[in-house]
Scaffold this motif. Structure first.
Motif, PDB file in Angstrom:
ATOM      1  N   HIS A 136       0.261  -4.217   6.974  1.00  0.00           N
ATOM      2  CA  HIS A 136      -0.793  -4.889   6.204  1.00  0.00           C
ATOM      3  C   HIS A 136      -0.390  -6.327   5.899  1.00  0.00           C
ATOM      4  O   HIS A 136       0.783  -6.611   5.626  1.00  0.00           O
ATOM      5  CB  HIS A 136      -1.048  -4.171   4.870  1.00  0.00           C
ATOM      6  CG  HIS A 136      -1.568  -2.781   5.019  1.00  0.00           C
ATOM      7  ND1 HIS A 136      -0.736  -1.692   5.241  1.00  0.00           N
ATOM      8  CD2 HIS A 136      -2.837  -2.287   4.975  1.00  0.00           C
ATOM      9  CE1 HIS A 136      -1.464  -0.596   5.331  1.00  0.00           C
ATOM     10  NE2 HIS A 136      -2.732  -0.922   5.169  1.00  0.00           N
ATOM     11  N   GLU A 145      -0.270   4.886   0.243  1.00  0.00           N
ATOM     12  CA  GLU A 145      -1.029   5.322   1.406  1.00  0.00           C
ATOM     13  C   GLU A 145      -0.440   4.769   2.702  1.00  0.00           C
ATOM     14  O   GLU A 145       0.102   3.665   2.726  1.00  0.00           O
ATOM     15  CB  GLU A 145      -2.478   4.821   1.304  1.00  0.00           C
ATOM     16  CG  GLU A 145      -3.254   5.333   0.110  1.00  0.00           C
ATOM     17  CD  GLU A 145      -4.624   4.672   0.031  1.00  0.00           C
ATOM     18  OE1 GLU A 145      -5.627   5.413   0.064  1.00  0.00           O
ATOM     19  OE2 GLU A 145      -4.681   3.425  -0.052  1.00  0.00           O
ATOM     20  N   PRO A 151       0.802  -1.226   0.000  1.00  0.00           N
ATOM     21  CA  PRO A 151       0.000   0.000   0.000  1.00  0.00           C
ATOM     22  C   PRO A 151       0.834   1.275   0.000  1.00  0.00           C
ATOM     23  O   PRO A 151       0.462   2.274  -0.637  1.00  0.00           O
ATOM     24  CB  PRO A 151      -0.827  -0.109   1.281  1.00  0.00           C
ATOM     25  CG  PRO A 151      -0.899  -1.579   1.558  1.00  0.00           C
ATOM     26  CD  PRO A 151       0.430  -2.117   1.120  1.00  0.00           C
ATOM     27  N   HIS A 201      -4.231   1.316   3.916  1.00  0.00           N
ATOM     28  CA  HIS A 201      -4.950   0.954   2.696  1.00  0.00           C
ATOM     29  C   HIS A 201      -6.388   1.475   2.736  1.00  0.00           C
ATOM     30  O   HIS A 201      -7.133   1.252   3.698  1.00  0.00           O
ATOM     31  CB  HIS A 201      -4.962  -0.565   2.541  1.00  0.00           C
ATOM     32  CG  HIS A 201      -5.691  -1.053   1.332  1.00  0.00           C
ATOM     33  ND1 HIS A 201      -5.321  -0.714   0.052  1.00  0.00           N
ATOM     34  CD2 HIS A 201      -6.780  -1.862   1.218  1.00  0.00           C
ATOM     35  CE1 HIS A 201      -6.143  -1.290  -0.803  1.00  0.00           C
ATOM     36  NE2 HIS A 201      -7.038  -1.986  -0.120  1.00  0.00           N
ATOM     37  N   GLY A 202      -6.779   2.194   1.673  1.00  0.00           N
ATOM     38  CA  GLY A 202      -8.136   2.711   1.546  1.00  0.00           C
ATOM     39  C   GLY A 202      -8.409   3.981   2.309  1.00  0.00           C
ATOM     40  O   GLY A 202      -9.524   4.509   2.258  1.00  0.00           O
ATOM     41  N   SER A 203      -7.394   4.526   3.017  1.00  0.00           N
ATOM     42  CA  SER A 203      -7.623   5.718   3.831  1.00  0.00           C
ATOM     43  C   SER A 203      -7.511   7.009   3.024  1.00  0.00           C
ATOM     44  O   SER A 203      -8.035   8.047   3.434  1.00  0.00           O
ATOM     45  CB  SER A 203      -6.613   5.767   4.987  1.00  0.00           C
ATOM     46  OG  SER A 203      -5.299   6.028   4.486  1.00  0.00           O
ATOM     47  N   ARG A 245      -5.181  -6.265   4.050  1.00  0.00           N
ATOM     48  CA  ARG A 245      -5.865  -5.999   5.320  1.00  0.00           C
ATOM     49  C   ARG A 245      -4.915  -5.325   6.304  1.00  0.00           C
ATOM     50  O   ARG A 245      -3.830  -5.839   6.585  1.00  0.00           O
ATOM     51  CB  ARG A 245      -6.375  -7.311   5.915  1.00  0.00           C
ATOM     52  CG  ARG A 245      -7.182  -7.162   7.197  1.00  0.00           C
ATOM     53  CD  ARG A 245      -7.777  -8.489   7.614  1.00  0.00           C
ATOM     54  NE  ARG A 245      -6.754  -9.460   7.956  1.00  0.00           N
ATOM     55  CZ  ARG A 245      -6.227  -9.603   9.178  1.00  0.00           C
ATOM     56  NH1 ARG A 245      -6.620  -8.814  10.160  1.00  0.00           N
ATOM     57  NH2 ARG A 245      -5.322 -10.533   9.416  1.00  0.00           N
TER      58      ARG A 245
END
Length: 439
Positions: free
Chosen positions: A196, A37, A18, A40-42, A206
């Motif tokens: 992650h 990032e 990530p 992840h996804g933030s 994750r």
């Protein structure tokens, strides 16, 4: 070196990382790159000052901090540690009188691999949890987080501070860097990146949290940026070759950290070991450094004192080691020829399975079982099937992970010099002794 930014981005994408940072110090100039990032996804971008849990690279900070105390005359490298931690004598008996800081810093103290946290008393009670050894101090290399936990306790006794306070006040503040802490009561800063795990088959990434006690912190409890790691590395470079001398450690003691310790043979990890620094010879002059894996991170630090070059990578994914391997040829193209991480097993015909190699080998609470299955040699770690082993010349073996099929670091069987019987195994730099049969 501008092409390294694109190379970092491509390698991170290819290996499902990530976020990552790459910092290079060469010819007195810095090049720094960030991608991805922090979590992840933030949508929170990795910045130059983002802190990544660096795992065992913490040991290089702890070792350098201790060498500040050695330079100040507060600690003797070759004095028995029991002089500072008298409770060790109750735990180890006469062996305590020969265990030194040099042993602990070079992983030749013979301690178990992992820290056994005392049920009460925190780091002050740590020495009482050291109850036996995998081998005598000075007998050989066996990678030990427990040894660095003891170094952390030694620092606390000598300075009157907690290990974290001493790291801040004595080492990183004079270096002009700001680290984060990921263990115990020390709160990680808001810019600490998440680790992650990656399931590549299911394309799942994750976030995971760090799981480390304050007693283990001197062995792996710091978070840093790649730029921070390079600042530490500058201390270990010759001032005439781009190094920076903050006046913390006497040059002779810095040279001592870089010098290979006799008998410290970290088979499968590096070519030698100094005091808090691994030695990587490759085909040329020596590189030094350390690798670190925390929960879901993979970080790497390398430095070459002769050329005045330092390289640091932080990656917030367990797949970061693959990213590092992808970057090595890119760095080589930029004129930075970093030695390979660890010796490879010689190619050639596979040898028959040694008749006396099977059994269970223990290092503290870790149990390695070597079993024959379908005419192949397998490794079982703590009752979980882990790898397939292929024996080569000299009782060295290659390691293939059973779940991923990837090659791991090689290991070897060790023989008792008197009986000739295989009595130990060395894998991941850790030595485990054959479990005695119980009548």
């Amino acid at each position: 070196m501008d092409h390294l930014h694109g190379a970092l981005r491509r390698a991170a994408f290819r290996n499902d990382v990530p976020g990552a940072q790459l910092a290079v110090w060469c010819s007195g100039e810095a090049a720094e790159f960030e991608v991805g990032e922090e979590r992840h996804g933030s949508g929170r971008a990795v910045r130059r000052d983002s802190k990544v849990p660096i795992g065992s690279i913490t040991k290089t900070f702890t070792a350098t901090l201790l060498m500040v105390l050695v330079s100040d005359g507060d600690v003797g490298l070759d004095e028995p540690v029991v002089e500072y931690l008298p409770e060790l004598r109750r735990a180890l008996g006469p062996t305590a009188d020969v265990l030194t800081a040099r042993h602990l810093l070079s992983h030749t103290g013979g301690l178990h691999a992992e820290v056994v946290a005392p049920p009460a008393g925190g780091s002050a009670a740590l020495a009482t949890s050291v109850t036996d050894l995998v081998q005598a101090p000075g007998a050989g290399f066996s990678y030990s987080n427990a040894g660095y936990a003891l170094i952390g306790r030694l620092i606390e006794v000598v300075t009157g501070m907690t290990w974290a306070e001493a790291v801040r006040a004595i080492l990183v503040k004079p270096l002009g860097i700001d680290l984060a802490f990921v263990a115990g009561s020390e709160e990680a800063s808001s810019s600490t990146a998440s680790g992650h795990t990656v399931n590549r088959a299911l394309s799942l990434v994750r976030p995971v949290e760090q799981d480390l006690t304050s007693v283990e912190a001197p062995a792996g409890g710091l978070a840093a940026s790649a730029a921070d790691l390079v600042e530490l590395a500058k201390m270990h470079l010759a001032p005439t070759h781009g190094g920076i001398d903050p006046g913390l450690v006497d040059p002779d003691h810095l040279a001592e950290m870089r010098r290979p310790v006799p008998g410290a043979v970290p088979f499968g990890l590096a070519d030698g070991w100094g005091l808090g620094l691994a030695l990587f010879h490759g085909d040329g002059a020596g590189w030094l450094g350390h690798d670190g894996t925390a929960d879901g991170t993979s970080c790497h630090l390398r430095l070459d004192p002769e050329s005045g070059t330092a390289v640091a990578l932080t990656a917030n994914s367990a797949t970061g080691s693959a990213l590092w391997n992808d970057l090595l040829p890119e760095l080589r193209a930029a004129g930075i020829d970093i030695a390979e991480d660890a010796p490879a097993v010689e190619s050639g015909p596979q040898k028959p399975i040694p008749k006396d190699c099977t059994g269970t080998y223990v290092n503290g609470d870790i149990a390695y079982s070597v079993v024959v299955q379908d005419d192949e040699l397998h490794l079982v770690v703590d009752d979980e099937p882990a790898a397939r082993l292929a024996v080569r010349d000299g009782f060295v073996f290659s390691v293939t992970d059973l779940s991923s099929g990837t090659a791991g670091r090689p290991g070897r069987f060790l023989r008792d010099p008197r009986s000739g019987r295989i009595d130990r195994i060395q894998i991941g730099g850790r030595v485990a002794g054959r479990q005695r049969d119980v009548a």
